[in-house]
Write a protein that holds these residues in place. Structure first.
Motif, PDB file in Angstrom:
ATOM      1  N   LYS A  17       0.863  -1.184   0.000  1.00  0.00           N
ATOM      2  CA  LYS A  17       0.000   0.000   0.000  1.00  0.00           C
ATOM      3  C   LYS A  17       0.895   1.228   0.000  1.00  0.00           C
ATOM      4  N   ARG A  18       0.675   2.109  -0.955  1.00  0.00           N
ATOM      5  CA  ARG A  18       1.477   3.337  -1.034  1.00  0.00           C
ATOM      6  C   ARG A  18       0.626   4.496  -0.512  1.00  0.00           C
ATOM      7  N   TRP A  19       0.722   4.725   0.792  1.00  0.00           N
ATOM      8  CA  TRP A  19      -0.127   5.728   1.444  1.00  0.00           C
ATOM      9  C   TRP A  19       0.250   7.146   1.050  1.00  0.00           C
ATOM     10  N   LYS A  20       1.477   7.334   0.595  1.00  0.00           N
ATOM     11  CA  LYS A  20       1.908   8.670   0.188  1.00  0.00           C
ATOM     12  C   LYS A  20       1.040   9.204  -0.949  1.00  0.00           C
ATOM     13  N   SER A  21       0.428   8.304  -1.719  1.00  0.00           N
ATOM     14  CA  SER A  21      -0.419   8.730  -2.837  1.00  0.00           C
ATOM     15  C   SER A  21      -1.613   9.551  -2.376  1.00  0.00           C
ATOM     16  N   LEU A  22      -1.993   9.413  -1.106  1.00  0.00           N
ATOM     17  CA  LEU A  22      -3.108  10.208  -0.578  1.00  0.00           C
ATOM     18  C   LEU A  22      -2.830  11.704  -0.677  1.00  0.00           C
ATOM     19  N   SER A  23      -1.546  12.070  -0.653  1.00  0.00           N
ATOM     20  CA  SER A  23      -1.205  13.497  -0.690  1.00  0.00           C
ATOM     21  C   SER A  23      -1.564  14.134  -2.019  1.00  0.00           C
ATOM     22  N   MET A  24      -1.808  13.323  -3.051  1.00  0.00           N
ATOM     23  CA  MET A  24      -2.159  13.889  -4.350  1.00  0.00           C
ATOM     24  C   MET A  24      -3.483  14.636  -4.292  1.00  0.00           C
ATOM     25  N   ALA A  25      -4.371  14.244  -3.392  1.00  0.00           N
ATOM     26  CA  ALA A  25      -5.650  14.934  -3.229  1.00  0.00           C
ATOM     27  C   ALA A  25      -5.582  16.029  -2.183  1.00  0.00           C
ATOM     28  N   GLU A  26      -4.477  16.105  -1.473  1.00  0.00           N
ATOM     29  CA  GLU A  26      -4.353  17.069  -0.381  1.00  0.00           C
ATOM     30  C   GLU A  26      -3.487  18.262  -0.759  1.00  0.00           C
ATOM     31  N   LYS A  27      -2.446  18.019  -1.539  1.00  0.00           N
ATOM     32  CA  LYS A  27      -1.551  19.104  -1.953  1.00  0.00           C
ATOM     33  C   LYS A  27      -2.017  19.629  -3.305  1.00  0.00           C
ATOM     34  N   ILE A  28      -3.058  20.450  -3.269  1.00  0.00           N
ATOM     35  CA  ILE A  28      -3.690  20.978  -4.477  1.00  0.00           C
ATOM     36  C   ILE A  28      -4.074  22.431  -4.247  1.00  0.00           C
ATOM     37  N   GLY A  29      -4.373  23.122  -5.353  1.00  0.00           N
ATOM     38  CA  GLY A  29      -4.874  24.488  -5.243  1.00  0.00           C
ATOM     39  C   GLY A  29      -3.820  25.536  -5.559  1.00  0.00           C
ATOM     40  N   PRO A  30      -4.146  26.807  -5.245  1.00  0.00           N
ATOM     41  CA  PRO A  30      -3.200  27.882  -5.523  1.00  0.00           C
ATOM     42  C   PRO A  30      -2.078  27.914  -4.496  1.00  0.00           C
ATOM     43  N   GLY A  31      -0.901  28.338  -4.919  1.00  0.00           N
ATOM     44  CA  GLY A  31       0.204  28.444  -3.980  1.00  0.00           C
ATOM     45  C   GLY A  31       1.541  28.394  -4.679  1.00  0.00           C
ATOM     46  N   GLU A  32       2.548  28.073  -3.922  1.00  0.00           N
ATOM     47  CA  GLU A  32       3.917  28.052  -4.420  1.00  0.00           C
ATOM     48  C   GLU A  32       4.591  26.792  -3.907  1.00  0.00           C
ATOM     49  N   PHE A  71       2.606  16.522 -10.366  1.00  0.00           N
ATOM     50  CA  PHE A  71       2.107  16.786  -9.004  1.00  0.00           C
ATOM     51  C   PHE A  71       3.269  17.088  -8.067  1.00  0.00           C
ATOM     52  N   PRO A  72       3.083  17.826  -6.969  1.00  0.00           N
ATOM     53  CA  PRO A  72       1.813  18.258  -6.399  1.00  0.00           C
ATOM     54  C   PRO A  72       1.105  19.303  -7.262  1.00  0.00           C
ATOM     55  N   LEU A  73      -0.203  19.155  -7.343  1.00  0.00           N
ATOM     56  CA  LEU A  73      -0.992  20.029  -8.210  1.00  0.00           C
ATOM     57  C   LEU A  73      -1.309  21.334  -7.485  1.00  0.00           C
ATOM     58  N   ILE A  74      -0.253  22.117  -7.336  1.00  0.00           N
ATOM     59  CA  ILE A  74      -0.336  23.448  -6.733  1.00  0.00           C
ATOM     60  C   ILE A  74       0.234  24.422  -7.753  1.00  0.00           C
ATOM     61  N   ALA A  75      -0.597  25.340  -8.199  1.00  0.00           N
ATOM     62  CA  ALA A  75      -0.203  26.280  -9.245  1.00  0.00           C
ATOM     63  C   ALA A  75      -0.070  27.686  -8.674  1.00  0.00           C
ATOM     64  N   THR A  92     -12.551  13.919  -3.601  1.00  0.00           N
ATOM     65  CA  THR A  92     -13.974  14.230  -3.651  1.00  0.00           C
ATOM     66  C   THR A  92     -14.234  15.032  -4.930  1.00  0.00           C
ATOM     67  N   SER A  93     -15.498  15.345  -5.193  1.00  0.00           N
ATOM     68  CA  SER A  93     -15.810  16.164  -6.374  1.00  0.00           C
ATOM     69  C   SER A  93     -15.113  17.518  -6.289  1.00  0.00           C
ATOM     70  N   GLU A  94     -15.113  18.114  -5.100  1.00  0.00           N
ATOM     71  CA  GLU A  94     -14.487  19.425  -4.941  1.00  0.00           C
ATOM     72  C   GLU A  94     -12.967  19.320  -5.097  1.00  0.00           C
ATOM     73  N   ARG A  95     -12.375  18.299  -4.523  1.00  0.00           N
ATOM     74  CA  ARG A  95     -10.932  18.135  -4.675  1.00  0.00           C
ATOM     75  C   ARG A  95     -10.558  17.871  -6.135  1.00  0.00           C
ATOM     76  N   THR A  96     -11.389  17.138  -6.824  1.00  0.00           N
ATOM     77  CA  THR A  96     -11.142  16.903  -8.245  1.00  0.00           C
ATOM     78  C   THR A  96     -11.198  18.212  -9.020  1.00  0.00           C
ATOM     79  N   ARG A  97     -12.176  19.056  -8.700  1.00  0.00           N
ATOM     80  CA  ARG A  97     -12.291  20.357  -9.372  1.00  0.00           C
ATOM     81  C   ARG A  97     -11.044  21.193  -9.139  1.00  0.00           C
ATOM     82  N   VAL A  98     -10.604  21.268  -7.898  1.00  0.00           N
ATOM     83  CA  VAL A  98      -9.434  22.081  -7.561  1.00  0.00           C
ATOM     84  C   VAL A  98      -8.172  21.506  -8.201  1.00  0.00           C
ATOM     85  N   ALA A  99      -8.037  20.176  -8.169  1.00  0.00           N
ATOM     86  CA  ALA A  99      -6.850  19.544  -8.746  1.00  0.00           C
ATOM     87  C   ALA A  99      -6.778  19.787 -10.253  1.00  0.00           C
ATOM     88  N   LEU A 100      -7.921  19.693 -10.943  1.00  0.00           N
ATOM     89  CA  LEU A 100      -7.919  19.943 -12.384  1.00  0.00           C
ATOM     90  C   LEU A 100      -7.616  21.402 -12.696  1.00  0.00           C
TER      91      LEU A 100
END
Length: 479
Positions: free
Chosen positions: A140-155, A194-198, A238-246
């Protein structure tokens, strides 16, 4: 006929699916500079990586050959100079060759055919992702969970690094690039990996779009993909996390387009435009949330399909080529442009293909033996058909003309037994998939044993994405 030797500038990004580029038909994303490059040169509509994960893809790119031939299986088998690269051949011919940015090779000391490496990014500790070598059973690669957490605007460290790479490239073009001696410069940035932070200004371009539609999961899901999903844990989207990640992914694509625009501007400003051949490529694509998948590591078009654009002397303008191509075609392109006869390998010069009629039946090959793969997987693309062959599992078959979104798997359909056999014969003309699978697993087990064995490797966990120079990898231990 060129009076002056042709310089070559290879621009590569990481994890950029060709589906998110204006010149490939995306009506949402803003990529004016890459689109302009395509208008001024030739775009390859059906371009693929030879391995849909970073390290072995870049080994194939360097050598111009299939990764299984040199035993580059995964992100713990980095390129270290064997077999020789296009860079080695350029050096023998006295042509200046260097890199700026991400290489993802073993280290900076190996002879990989580069006169210089500016701010190179290599695998962690010269070893890479050993956890990806554990395949029986898959961890199990639990680090993959961060792909849905490290998203959104930033640096991020990656954003900072990509700007540094672009600045170094612009500076080099303004100094060394002006020399009369021909040169080949490989510039490689990380976004939209990733991380999907733009950065905020680029994220804001897409934040108000709402949730873009994504394709549903397979039903029933192929056992190979099911095993992958149970290894790379990313069920926290989630749907919202998917929206932000895209929105972030699109923002990162525009961010990288902006940097590429600055580099292309430097080519022109320094009087290098007329005699420089320019490539735009990515090492592989990204699933961008389709089928609830992110990252790469499979043979769906989003993951295995890459942009491939080339512009320069003798290359048709505003041309779209339908002939399938892959990263191994870059090596003979570089060498032939430099006046060097390439040794016999499976690739063909992109310049030659750009100037020829479309060959829709040209065969393209890709393979995968890395993180999350229960067994070896191989792709053959020929004409409208794509076969995905899994050792000891049912194959998948898609008709990309009738089903471009790959929603209808024909792998078990008795009506298509003939085309499956034909494509499998094409695969077996390249390799014995069962023998290659056994070689990969043996090599990987040797790496695991050299790092303390399965229990020790799994207990240490994975670190996700390779950090840029000067940043330490963060491992996430097994839960």
């Amino acid at each position: 006929m060129q009076d002056r030797p042709i310089n070559q500038l290879i621009l590569m990004t990481d994890e950029h699916t060709r589906k998110v580029l204006g010149c490939y038909g995306n009506k949402i994303v803003k990529t004016p500079h890459i689109d302009s490059l395509a208008r001024e040169g030739t775009l390859f509509e059906n371009a693929y990586t030879n391995v849909p994960i970073c390290v072995p893809a870049r080994a194939s790119f360097a050598t111009g050959d299939y990764a299984h031939r040199s035993h580059h299986w995964d992100n713990a088998t980095p390129y270290f100079g064997t077999p020789s690269s296009w860079g080695n051949e350029l050096q023998k011919a006295g042509i200046t060759v260097g890199s700026i940015g991400k290489l993802h090779y073993r280290n900076s000391d190996d002879d990989v055919g580069l006169d210089f490496q500016k701010i190179p990014m290599h695998v962690v500790n010269g070893t890479g992702d050993v956890l990806g070598c554990v395949r029986e059973p898959l961890p199990k690669r639990w680090k993959s969970l961060s792909m849905a957490e490290k998203i959104g605007p930033g640096e991020t460290d990656y954003n900072i690094y990509d700007r540094q790479v672009a600045t170094e490239a612009i500076d080099w073009l303004a100094t060394d690039g002006k020399q009369k001696k021909p040169w080949v410069l490989f510039v490689s940035m990380v976004a939209p990996h990733f991380p999907l932070i733009a950065p905020q200004e680029f994220y804001d371009l897409y934040d108000k779009l709402g949730l873009m539609p994504t394709k549903p999961r397979e039903s029933p899901e192929h056992p190979w993909h099911h095993a992958m999903r149970n290894c790379q844990i990313m069920d926290n989207f989630t749907s919202e996390r998917t929206r932000v990640a895209l929105a972030s992914y699109y923002g990162l694509v525009t961010f990288i387009d902006d940097l590429i625009g600055k580099i292309l501007g430097a080519v022109e400003q320094n009087g290098l435009g007329d005699n420089t051949q320019i490539f735009y490529l990515s090492d592989h694509g990204d699933n961008i949330g389709e089928r609830d998948l992110w990252g790469k590591s499979n043979f769906y078009e989003e993951s295995v399909g890459i942009p491939c654009i080339i512009k320069g002397p003798g290359i048709p303008v505003e041309k779209t080529v339908k002939t399938p191509v892959s990263l191994i075609d870059v090596c003979p392109t570089i060498l032939k442009t430099a006046g060097i006869t390439p040794e016999a390998k499976p690739g063909t010069s992109l310049v030659d293909l750009a100037n020829a009629e479309d060959n829709l039946d040209r065969l393209v090959f890709s393979e995968y033996h890395a993180v999350g793969s229960a067994t070896g997987a191989f792709m053959i693309r020929k004409g409208q058909w794509k076969l995905v062959y899994y050792v000891s599992m049912q194959p998948q078959l898609f008709n990309l003309a009738d089903d471009p979104e790959e929603l209808h798997d024909l792998g078990a359909n008795p009506k298509h037994e003939g085309i499956r056999r034909q494509l499998e014969a094409g695969l077996r003309s390249i390799c014995d998939p069962e023998a290659v699978d056994a070689m990969a697993k043996a090599d990987q087990m040797a790496i695991v044993n050299a790092n303390g064995g399965i229990e020790a490797v799994v207990a240490k966990g994975g670190f996700g994405a390779t950090p840029p120079p000067g940043v330490n990898a963060e491992f996430m231990n097994q839960k």
